[in-house]
Design an enzyme around this catalytic site. Structure first.
Site, PDB file in Angstrom:
ATOM      1  N   MET A  53       0.844  -1.191   0.000  1.00 21.69           N
ATOM      2  CA  MET A  53       0.000   0.000   0.000  1.00 21.69           C
ATOM      3  C   MET A  53       0.876   1.236   0.000  1.00 21.69           C
ATOM      4  O   MET A  53       1.982   1.239   0.540  1.00 21.69           O
ATOM      5  CB  MET A  53      -0.952   0.029   1.197  1.00 21.69           C
ATOM      6  CG  MET A  53      -0.320   0.310   2.547  1.00 21.69           C
ATOM      7  SD  MET A  53      -1.538   0.758   3.832  1.00 21.69           S
ATOM      8  CE  MET A  53      -1.859   2.477   3.382  1.00 21.69           C
ATOM      9  N   ASN A  54       0.366   2.298  -0.655  1.00 19.41           N
ATOM     10  CA  ASN A  54       0.996   3.602  -0.502  1.00 19.41           C
ATOM     11  C   ASN A  54      -0.070   4.672  -0.265  1.00 19.41           C
ATOM     12  O   ASN A  54      -0.781   4.579   0.738  1.00 19.41           O
ATOM     13  CB  ASN A  54       2.000   3.933  -1.610  1.00 19.41           C
ATOM     14  CG  ASN A  54       1.535   3.793  -3.018  1.00 19.41           C
ATOM     15  OD1 ASN A  54       1.389   2.689  -3.532  1.00 19.41           O
ATOM     16  ND2 ASN A  54       1.331   4.917  -3.703  1.00 19.41           N
ATOM     17  N   ASP A  55      -0.239   5.651  -1.116  1.00 17.95           N
ATOM     18  CA  ASP A  55      -1.012   6.845  -0.782  1.00 17.95           C
ATOM     19  C   ASP A  55      -2.444   6.537  -0.340  1.00 17.95           C
ATOM     20  O   ASP A  55      -3.148   5.764  -0.989  1.00 17.95           O
ATOM     21  CB  ASP A  55      -1.128   7.755  -2.006  1.00 17.95           C
ATOM     22  CG  ASP A  55       0.209   8.080  -2.637  1.00 17.95           C
ATOM     23  OD1 ASP A  55       1.244   7.679  -2.082  1.00 17.95           O
ATOM     24  OD2 ASP A  55       0.207   8.749  -3.685  1.00 17.95           O
ATOM     25  N   GLN A  66      -3.758   3.465  -2.470  1.00 25.51           N
ATOM     26  CA  GLN A  66      -3.004   2.891  -3.581  1.00 25.51           C
ATOM     27  C   GLN A  66      -2.487   1.523  -3.168  1.00 25.51           C
ATOM     28  O   GLN A  66      -1.932   1.362  -2.068  1.00 25.51           O
ATOM     29  CB  GLN A  66      -1.858   3.806  -3.952  1.00 25.51           C
ATOM     30  CG  GLN A  66      -2.285   5.088  -4.631  1.00 25.51           C
ATOM     31  CD  GLN A  66      -2.763   4.854  -6.050  1.00 25.51           C
ATOM     32  OE1 GLN A  66      -1.970   4.767  -6.981  1.00 25.51           O
ATOM     33  NE2 GLN A  66      -4.069   4.745  -6.234  1.00 25.51           N
ATOM     34  N   TRP A  97       5.529  -1.862  -5.233  1.00 20.38           N
ATOM     35  CA  TRP A  97       4.680  -1.012  -6.080  1.00 20.38           C
ATOM     36  C   TRP A  97       4.539  -1.659  -7.450  1.00 20.38           C
ATOM     37  O   TRP A  97       5.527  -1.995  -8.098  1.00 20.38           O
ATOM     38  CB  TRP A  97       5.339   0.368  -6.204  1.00 20.38           C
ATOM     39  CG  TRP A  97       4.501   1.414  -6.876  1.00 20.38           C
ATOM     40  CD1 TRP A  97       3.756   2.368  -6.262  1.00 20.38           C
ATOM     41  CD2 TRP A  97       4.345   1.623  -8.283  1.00 20.38           C
ATOM     42  NE1 TRP A  97       3.133   3.170  -7.206  1.00 20.38           N
ATOM     43  CE2 TRP A  97       3.479   2.721  -8.446  1.00 20.38           C
ATOM     44  CE3 TRP A  97       4.839   0.980  -9.420  1.00 20.38           C
ATOM     45  CZ2 TRP A  97       3.103   3.210  -9.697  1.00 20.38           C
ATOM     46  CZ3 TRP A  97       4.467   1.453 -10.672  1.00 20.38           C
ATOM     47  CH2 TRP A  97       3.612   2.553 -10.805  1.00 20.38           C
ATOM     48  N   PHE A 133      -4.358   5.889 -10.469  1.00 24.84           N
ATOM     49  CA  PHE A 133      -3.424   6.431  -9.498  1.00 24.84           C
ATOM     50  C   PHE A 133      -4.202   7.210  -8.429  1.00 24.84           C
ATOM     51  O   PHE A 133      -5.417   7.210  -8.382  1.00 24.84           O
ATOM     52  CB  PHE A 133      -2.395   7.321 -10.196  1.00 24.84           C
ATOM     53  CG  PHE A 133      -1.276   6.546 -10.846  1.00 24.84           C
ATOM     54  CD1 PHE A 133      -1.312   5.173 -10.974  1.00 24.84           C
ATOM     55  CD2 PHE A 133      -0.165   7.214 -11.341  1.00 24.84           C
ATOM     56  CE1 PHE A 133      -0.274   4.469 -11.581  1.00 24.84           C
ATOM     57  CE2 PHE A 133       0.876   6.533 -11.940  1.00 24.84           C
ATOM     58  CZ  PHE A 133       0.829   5.155 -12.068  1.00 24.84           C
ATOM     59  N   ASP A 193      -3.232  13.034  -9.221  1.00 21.55           N
ATOM     60  CA  ASP A 193      -3.625  13.243  -7.824  1.00 21.55           C
ATOM     61  C   ASP A 193      -4.712  14.303  -7.643  1.00 21.55           C
ATOM     62  O   ASP A 193      -4.553  15.261  -6.877  1.00 21.55           O
ATOM     63  CB  ASP A 193      -2.415  13.629  -6.967  1.00 21.55           C
ATOM     64  CG  ASP A 193      -1.230  12.689  -7.149  1.00 21.55           C
ATOM     65  OD1 ASP A 193      -1.460  11.520  -7.493  1.00 21.55           O
ATOM     66  OD2 ASP A 193      -0.101  13.135  -6.941  1.00 21.55           O
TER      67      ASP A 193
END
Length: 799
Positions: free
Chosen positions: A60-62, A78, A86, A119, A180
């Site tokens: 996981m990220n953002d 994300q 990723w 994204f 974003d």
């Protein structure tokens, strides 16, 4: 969104070094959506945060699209669910009633099902239906994603599924590199506002406005070198006024004004709201605020990339409420852990006016794994050069992490923090893989990832003073319990929790709750009743039997209505088979059971048949719990609901599935099918009027089948997301009509036959959109069809 070549290279090289070769993630298919690819976990792995959210498995990220909708907080993020690095971004999804107790949910946005790069982005709840996208009783969740432009996705079932608006075409075209999008409601002006990072000769955000979330107008641009990735724009109160805050992925921000199109600030030099490592993959990055949070709170969570475990990578910071205060350096953000943390507090100890020195440590003897510490130190009278806490300390004097205040330097944890009124206060949140430090009434915060050793010999806490002493005016230690395991990830049900297993293993799979048992195993809710109507779907794998349990004790003793591979529907209780109904029962087939209890009378229906297949009496159990049962093997249960809601249809015997999986929710029958899947009644007709409501949740087509054989061969009038109403039979498309068919929308179809003449009406139109002739099938069954996706049907009638 982490996307720059430099950042990606660092993240992927680090991940590869730790975790081995990168395994590409995979795209999904509409008929398998929503995907739940997660292996079972108790969330007790080493370094797994117990009150910091991490994905059940995968990368996981953002944080993405954080919203409060229909009574739940929704945390999208994300996500690569198929690996620890990723790759091929999905939108993961978790929900919480209180920002503390999170439940992993199936994938929200999935490559192969939803178009675009998927994204990072933002989300809102369209409570006033300004978009016109609302299709049911729930407020729509509308989210935004995409690169070099913005695409829109909507959910009308509280995040269970999402559809691409306008087939995912970009509603904002941005020729430069961009990503974003973050959206917020500007109530003062009755509009929506979006900020999008873009590279128009440098870093900055483009500001757009919209009356309806669909049509956007460029308003202005705010350019700044520091303003890279994942922008957020939101208002906060300050001294009776309202100011606007613009933030970047690194946690830098400026405070200013917003006039409806343009953001301005008199202090363009940014400040940092968190002093952790604010780069992609660090300990604080890509923070985002929730939209629509109750009480007007502005709640924020960020990505911590430094937390890695055996089956997951990355976690989120604990949610904080943001504030804004005036300081000599201008307006500054405050960050305070949300009050809901109190729901995890267990035993607590408090000290007042303790002098800490060599040989005297109030925390001596305390062993703890996950906890909170608050303390206020009298710096003015201190003689110690340094003081603070050694966390997860051991008998040899070592510790996994120390938090130190240095008097001479005026720093806490190495970051500037001058005393206030001769005092320094701090608050520590200590989790298995995370440490968060707060001070200065929220003006000071540090997010860190720490691999704390949870072994009993490493759970000490040491309050120390070096080179002298320090007075602790007050201090509190509080254990924090785990926040996991309080709700159902995949089981759809109107029944109350907590649920518990009484026998066997019950795990979450995409199709619901799956049992693995050797004898009888029960999965029981906290809901109880005497007289009730109860229904659900059961699917046998290797199990001999599975069914619905009701009027049961906590160990499962009560009534069960099941399907049994010996070839019966059975109503039984411990010690007695009350009644059976002979019918073929096969593995890997979903059966819908419905039970009605009225005093000692118990009726059981199978697969939406009009008449009960069992009508018996027994007075063994007057009331008790609702749940499910499996016997000798594996089985899956889903859609366990009380009340009369479900599939509304014409009079028929039990229905039969021919291809695909057909289940029943309170709002109708649902299908998932890779090719053509039929759901057929035993009702037949020659000339008639047949009508009903159908929709394609995701995928290609759904419709009404008629004059069909037992294998589904016959006529079908369907809606097709290619933009058609179609009348077809095997081997031939008889006629088509161009119509704007949209995923997620419900459409009414009506078919009228008279000999070879077949007419089809669309969406309550006054005249038929198809009027054709075909002689292949003169009579046959009524049913439903779903093709290459997920579909839903309801309200079927024949006249």
């Amino acid at each position: 969104m982490v996307r720059s070549a430099r950042v990606l290279l660092v993240v992927l090289l680090t991940a590869s070094a730790l975790l081995g070769p990168v395994v590409p993630a995979t795209a999904g298919t509409a008929w398998e959506y929503p995907e739940f690819p997660y292996p079972a976990t108790t969330y007790q792995e080493p370094f797994r945060g117990q009150f910091h959210f991490s994905s059940q498995s995968g990368w996981m990220n953002d944080p993405n699209g954080l919203v409060f909708a229909n009574g739940l907080y929704h945390f999208f993020y994300q996500h690569n669910p198929h690996g620890l690095e990723w790759d091929t971004m999905h939108w993961g999804h978790a929900t919480s009633p209180d920002l503390v107790h999170w439940t992993q949910k199936p994938i929200a946005l999935e490559p192969g099902v939803h178009p675009g790069t998927l994204f990072s982005g933002g989300g809102v709840v369209d409570r006033d239906n300004t978009s016109g996208l609302k299709t049911g009783p729930l407020d729509p969740i509308v989210v935004f994603s995409g690169t070099n432009g913005v695409s829109i996705f909507v959910s009308n079932d509280n995040g269970r599924s999402f559809q691409a608006y306008d087939k995912g075409r970009k509603q904002i075209e941005i020729p430069e590199e961009s990503r974003d999008p973050k959206v917020i409601r500007d109530d003062a002006r009755g509009q929506w506002v979006m900020v999008v990072w873009s590279n128009r000769g440098g870093n900055g955000v483009d500001v757009y406005t919209s009356p309806d979330l669909l049509h956007w107008t460029f308003g202005s641009r705010y350019a700044a070198d520091w303003l890279f990735e994942c922008p957020d724009l939101f208002p906060l109160p300050l001294a009776g006024d309202r100011r606007w805050v613009l933030t970047s992925a690194t946690g830098e921000y400026v405070v200013g004004t917003f006039d409806g199109t343009t953001f301005r600030t008199e202090r363009p030099q940014p400040k940092k709201m968190n002093l952790g490592t604010t780069y992609a993959g660090g300990t604080f990055y890509a923070a985002e605020t929730f939209t629509g949070a109750p009480d007007g709170r502005m709640v924020q969570m960020a990505w911590q990339g430094g937390n890695r475990g055996s089956s997951w990578t990355g976690n989120a910071t604990f949610p904080v409420a943001l504030g804004l205060v005036d300081t000599p350096d201008g307006p500054r953000i405050t960050r305070t852990p949300v009050a809901e943390l109190g729901s995890l507090r267990a035993d607590s100890r408090t000290w007042r006016n303790e002098t800490v020195r060599d040989g005297h440590d109030p925390f001596a003897g305390i062993l703890a794994d996950t906890y909170e510490i608050t303390a206020t130190f009298d710096v003015a009278s201190a003689t110690a050069g340094q003081f603070g806490f050694a966390l997860h300390s051991r008998g040899d004097g070592s510790a996994d992490r120390t938090v130190v205040y240095d008097r001479a330097a005026g720093t806490l944890d190495g970051k500037p923090l001058p005393p206030t009124g001769g005092e320094v206060s701090l608050r520590l949140l200590v989790d298995r893989g995370q440490l968060e430090i707060f001070s200065g009434d929220g003006l000071f915060s540090v997010a860190d990832n720490v691999n704390f050793d949870s072994a009993a010999v490493s759970q000490g806490i040491r309050l120390f003073a070096t080179g002298g002493q320090v007075r602790v005016k007050n201090a509190t230690f509080t254990r924090l319990s785990t926040s996991w395991g309080t709700a159902q990830p995949t089981l759809e049900s109107t029944l109350a929790g907590p649920w518990h297993a009484a026998g066997g293993s019950w795990t979450d799979v995409g199709a619901g709750k799956q049992a693995q048992v050797t004898g009888d195993g029960f999965y029981l809710s906290a809901s109880t009743a005497g007289d009730a109507e109860y229904q659900g779907d059961v699917r046998l794998g290797t199990a001999r039997a599975a069914g619905l349990t009701f009027r049961a004790t906590a160990d499962g003793a009560g009534y069960t209505a099941n399907v049994d591979t010996s070839g019966v529907v059975k109503l039984w209780r411990p010690g007695r088979d009350i009644a059976t109904y002979p019918t073929p029962i096969a593995a890997d087939t979903t059966y819908h059971l419905r039970v009605r209890t009225t005093g000692p009378r118990i009726q059981v229906w199978l697969n939406h048949g009009t008449a009960p297949v069992i009508d018996a009496t027994d007075d063994g159990y007057a009331s008790g719990r609702f749940g499910a049962n499996a016997y000798q093997g594996s089985a899956t249960v889903q859609n366990l609901n009380t009340g009369p809601a479900g599939f509304t249809s014409f009079t028929s015997g039990p229905w039969t599935a021919v291809g695909g999986t057909w289940t029943t929710t309170p709002d109708g029958v649902r299908a998932s099918s890779a090719g053509d899947g039929f759901y057929l009644s035993d009702r037949e007709g020659t000339d008639f009027t047949y009508e009903g409501d159908v929709s394609v949740t995701n995928g290609a087509a759904a419709g009404l089948t008629f004059r069909a054989a037992a294998d589904g061969a016959g006529y079908t009038a369907n809606i097709d997301t290619d933009g058609l109403v179609k009348l077809w039979r095997p081997g031939r498309d008889i006629a088509t009509y161009a119509a704007p068919v949209v995923e997620g929308r419900t459409y009414h179809l009506k078919v009228q036959t008279a000999g070879s003449r077949i007419r089809v009406w669309f969406d309550h139109g006054a005249t038929p959109v198809i009027d054709a002739a075909d002689t292949t099938y003169p009579a046959g069954r009524f049913g439903l069809d779903a093709y290459a996706g997920n579909a839903k049907a309801q309200n079927l009638t024949i006249t």
